[in-house]
Design an enzyme around this catalytic site. Structure first.
Site, PDB file in Angstrom:
ATOM      1  CB  CYS A 109      -0.937  -0.011   1.205  1.00  0.00           C
ATOM      2  SG  CYS A 109      -1.959  -1.484   1.247  1.00  0.00           S
TER       3      CYS A 109
ATOM      4  CG  HIS B  98      -3.377   3.131   2.474  1.00  0.00           C
ATOM      5  ND1 HIS B  98      -3.849   2.858   1.202  1.00  0.00           N
ATOM      6  CD2 HIS B  98      -3.402   1.946   3.143  1.00  0.00           C
ATOM      7  CE1 HIS B  98      -4.140   1.576   1.113  1.00  0.00           C
ATOM      8  NE2 HIS B  98      -3.885   1.000   2.274  1.00  0.00           N
TER       9      HIS B  98
ATOM     10  CG  ASN C 155      -6.739  -1.181   1.242  1.00  0.00           C
ATOM     11  OD1 ASN C 155      -6.009  -0.725   0.364  1.00  0.00           O
ATOM     12  ND2 ASN C 155      -6.266  -1.670   2.374  1.00  0.00           N
TER      13      ASN C 155
END
Ligand code: UT7
Length: 315
Positions: free
Chosen positions: A108, A242, A272
């Site tokens: 990520c 994020h 996500n």
């Protein structure tokens, strides 16, 4: 360096919480309150490659550059359709670039890692124009019977064209122990001399451990880069965090004492999307007219590794 162009691309297929509740023991209420996610996009007819190429082409148009002008292509990705060659090789060829290219698995944090590597190339004078593409489909790594992971992820791609400038104020990258808190093993071909057997296992995530890591590292990373940049939290116009869990973003807002308006989100729409999360959010914020030249912006991300990163940049 600076970001001169940005673009993003998402699959057509929308999967709502309600659709998941029909196939899993979950509910819209649980997913919304625990994560902030209402729906996500999942690959149906497209490939990760298609999203990567589309986002890259949009970023080039936005930067008013052509693929032949690129000196380096970095693609951040965890999983795509090809084991080899690198996804960046295929993206580079599809867009018509003629330069070196590498893939980077920063999970990520891939966008911040890629920008930092690109900046190092700028500092040694090796490049003028760099393309960073983050393209991911974490939903294809999951066991779709596992409600603890299946509700969290979505696919997407974001890209940024970098050109010379002095807009990066500071960057911090970290790695911490805990790789086994979030991992997945490759499905390797059978070999008659290997006695270990099959490794065909889906994504494993210890959600609460990753949650604790995320909240502590994000706040710490942001405080460190603010100090290095000689800025206070108030002096940052927009925080790009994020998009893993709305509760993590709310915690960071509170710890930094900053208003929610400074923290754009799209987790409700996309879940996500791993490394693609930050450039997609940046692209949407820019297209909504919420980024202005000279704005001070901060990025923060965390993920499998366990790794994290933060970056402060003048827009
Ligand atoms: O980008 C990569 C980084 N990843 C992350 O940042 C993820 C960080 N972690 C998280 O966001 C949260 O830990 C999760 C969203 C994954 C989980 O939320 P939580 O509040 O930590 O829930 P939990 O794991 O403590 O589970 C609470 C309960 C459990 O049931 P019991 O044991 O209390 O009966 C779970 O089995 O919720 C249950 N549960 C669900 N229930 C309905 C777990 N997933 C679901 C679900 N629907 N989808």
């Amino acid at each position: 360096m600076k970001i001169s162009g940005i673009g993003s691309s998402l699959p057509k297929q929308v999967v709502t919480n309600q659709m998941l509740a029909e196939i899993l023991d979950t509910s819209d209420e649980w997913i919304t309150t625990r994560t902030g996610i209402k729906e996500r996009r999942v690959l149906s007819s497209e490939y990760v490659l298609d999203l990567a190429v589309d986002a890259a082409q949009k970023a080039l148009v936005d930067a008013n550059l052509e693929a032949k002008d690129l000196d380096f292509v970095i693609v951040a990705n965890v999983v795509n359709e090809y084991v080899t060659p690198a996804l960046s090789c295929i993206v580079k060829e599809k867009i018509g670039a003629k330069c070196p290219c590498i893939d980077l698995n920063g999970a990520c944090v891939g966008f911040i890692y890629a920008c930092d590597i690109a900046e190092a190339y700028y500092k040694i004078g090796r490049v003028k124009n760099v393309l960073v593409v983050c393209a991911e489909a974490p939903a294809h790594m999951l066991d779709w019977h596992d409600r603890t992971c299946a509700v969290l992820f979505g696919a997407g791609a974001g890209a940024a064209v970098l050109t010379p400038g002095d807009n990066i104020i500071t960057t911090r990258l970290t790695s911490s122990d805990g790789w086994d808190r979030l991992y997945e093993m490759h499905d390797l071909q059978w070999c008659p001399f290997d006695k270990k057997g099959s490794t065909n296992l889906p994504l494993v995530m210890h959600g609460q451990d990753v949650f604790r890591f995320a909240t502590s590292t994000c706040v710490n990373d942001l405080n460190v880069v603010l100090k290095e940049a000689n800025l206070t939290a108030d002096q940052i116009d927009t925080y790009f965090i994020h998009q893993a869990n709305l509760r993590i973003i709310k915690y960071i807002e509170q710890m930094l004492g900053q208003p929610a308006e400074k923290f754009p989100t799209n987790i409700e729409k996309y879940g996500n999307t791993s490394s693609a999360s930050l450039p997609i959010l940046l692209d949407e914020t820019k297209r909504a007219g919420k980024l202005h030249e000279g704005d001070m912006i901060a990025f923060s991300a965390f993920g499998a590794g366990l790794v994290s990163g933060a970056m402060i940049m003048k827009w």
